[in-house]
Design an enzyme around this catalytic site. Structure first.
Site, PDB file in Angstrom:
ATOM      1  N   CYS A 108       0.818  -1.221   0.000  1.00  0.00           N
ATOM      2  CA  CYS A 108       0.000   0.000   0.000  1.00  0.00           C
ATOM      3  C   CYS A 108       0.845   1.262   0.000  1.00  0.00           C
ATOM      4  O   CYS A 108       0.322   2.364  -0.191  1.00  0.00           O
ATOM      5  CB  CYS A 108      -0.958  -0.017   1.179  1.00  0.00           C
ATOM      6  SG  CYS A 108      -1.863  -1.561   1.315  1.00  0.00           S
ATOM      7  N   HIS A 232      -3.013   6.805   2.742  1.00  0.00           N
ATOM      8  CA  HIS A 232      -3.484   5.489   2.318  1.00  0.00           C
ATOM      9  C   HIS A 232      -4.871   5.264   2.905  1.00  0.00           C
ATOM     10  O   HIS A 232      -5.137   5.576   4.063  1.00  0.00           O
ATOM     11  CB  HIS A 232      -2.507   4.414   2.806  1.00  0.00           C
ATOM     12  CG  HIS A 232      -3.004   3.022   2.585  1.00  0.00           C
ATOM     13  ND1 HIS A 232      -3.595   2.627   1.403  1.00  0.00           N
ATOM     14  CD2 HIS A 232      -3.038   1.937   3.404  1.00  0.00           C
ATOM     15  CE1 HIS A 232      -3.943   1.357   1.499  1.00  0.00           C
ATOM     16  NE2 HIS A 232      -3.629   0.917   2.705  1.00  0.00           N
ATOM     17  N   ASN A 262     -10.176  -0.511   0.846  1.00  0.00           N
ATOM     18  CA  ASN A 262      -8.712  -0.436   0.746  1.00  0.00           C
ATOM     19  C   ASN A 262      -8.280  -1.034  -0.597  1.00  0.00           C
ATOM     20  O   ASN A 262      -8.441  -2.232  -0.817  1.00  0.00           O
ATOM     21  CB  ASN A 262      -8.115  -1.212   1.920  1.00  0.00           C
ATOM     22  CG  ASN A 262      -6.600  -1.205   1.939  1.00  0.00           C
ATOM     23  OD1 ASN A 262      -5.960  -0.854   0.956  1.00  0.00           O
ATOM     24  ND2 ASN A 262      -6.028  -1.608   3.054  1.00  0.00           N
TER      25      ASN A 262
END
Ligand code: UT7
Length: 309
Positions: A108, A232, A262
């Site tokens: 990520c 993020h 996500n």
């Protein structure tokens, strides 16, 4: 040596999976998912390459350049289409590019890692770099496991960075990894993601706060100098905890996780592209991006936004 993001674009698969869809078949609820994560729905489907190609076409169009002008393609992804060849090869062919291309896996934190790498290429003489973040985490998530299934979604976003005569682009960066934390978030070959959510949460807040403090310090800036924080997009509670410790507020923070979940390497660029598309960024704005993920990796970068939206 400076540069600007002169084009940007994103792509999300059509299939919308809501919290209610999960609640209908797993022991979970819209209330639990919303309160614990801030996620309301996510998109699923497609391949890392096809989403990346769609996002990149929008970015290249917007930049008003020919694909042949791109010197290097960097694809940040943790979910390549295949083990071999790199997904960047497939994307390179589909877009009709000419220069080099490679995949970059920093989970990520991948997009921020890729931006820093792109800046290095520009400084070494390249004129134009295409950076894509694309991931299909739904394909490596056990859709029967409520502790991970509700968290992840698929998506892609891309930026075209062009060298110019300014002395601005990447103002400061911080890259890191702590491999001793690999067991808190991993996927075996052919298997599904395993995650110690509570431990990742704790480590993520600490890593992001330290990393953001470091880049602000390197750039000689304070939280008030940042026009937009693009974190993020894993969990709104992580974003709020970081904001509180660093001194950012939600009004100056890009949040899309309520609609995307996500999306790993795509999460920061998806949030950045939405901010750019909605006119939230003005020339001269300082944008701080910060990500963390499996590895554990982390990365923060401050750029100066250089073009009118
Ligand atoms: O990109 C980086 C990757 N990952 C992350 O950033 C994730 C970081 N971690 C998190 O976002 C949070 O830790 C989670 C959202 C994963 C979990 O939230 P939490 O507040 O840390 O909950 P928890 O893991 O402490 O679990 C609380 C309870 C547990 O039940 P017990 O043991 O208290 O009875 C879980 O079994 O919630 C249960 N639970 C669920 N309940 C309903 C876990 N998942 C669910 C679910 N629905 N989907």
């Amino acid at each position: 040596m400076g540069g600007s993001i002169i084009g940007w674009g994103s792509h999300l698969p059509e299939l919308v999976v809501t919290n209610a869809d999960f609640a209908a078949r797993l022991d979970t609820s819209d209330e639990w998912i919303t309160e614990r994560t801030g996620i309301r729905e996510r998109r699923m489907g497609g391949l890392t390459s096809t989403m990346a190609i769609a996002a990149a076409k929008v970015a290249i169009d917007r930049a008003g350049i020919a694909p042949e002008e791109i010197d290097t393609l960097i694809v940040a992804t943790t979910t390549p289409d295949q083990a071999i060849p790199a997904t960047s090869s497939v994307i390179h062919a589909a877009l009709g590019l000419r220069g080099g291309a490679f995949d970059l896996n920093a989970a990520c934190a991948g997009f921020a890692y890729a931006l820093v790498t792109a800046d290095g290429l520009l400084r070494s003489g390249q004129r134009c770099v295409l950076v894509i973040g694309s991931d299909t985490l739904s394909s490596v998530t056990d859709q029967e496991d409520r502790s991970t299934a509700v968290l992840f979604g698929d998506g892609a976003a891309a930026v075209v960075i062009k060298a110019d005569d300014s002395d601005h682009f990447l103002l400061a960066y911080d890259l890191g990894v702590d491999g001793t934390l690999a067991p808190v978030l991993y996927q075996d070959h052919g298997g599904y993601i395993h995650m110690d959510g509570r431990e990742v949460f704790r480590r993520a807040v600490r890593a992001e706060v330290d990393s953001i403090t470091t880049v602000l310090d390197h750039a000689g800036l304070s939280a008030a100098d940042i026009a937009l924080f693009v974190p993020h997009q894993a969990n709104i509670r992580i974003i709020e905890a970081v904001n509180q410790r660093v001194g950012f507020d939600l009004a100056h923070t890009a949040v899309i996780l309520d609609r995307t979940g996500n999306t790993s390497a795509a999460s920061i660029p998806l949030a950045l592209v939405e901010a750019a598309d909605s006119g939230r960024l003005r020339p001269g704005d300082r944008v701080l991006m910060s990500g963390f993920g499996a590895g554990m990796t982390w990365a923060s970068a401050i750029i100066e936004w250089g073009v009118s939206a």
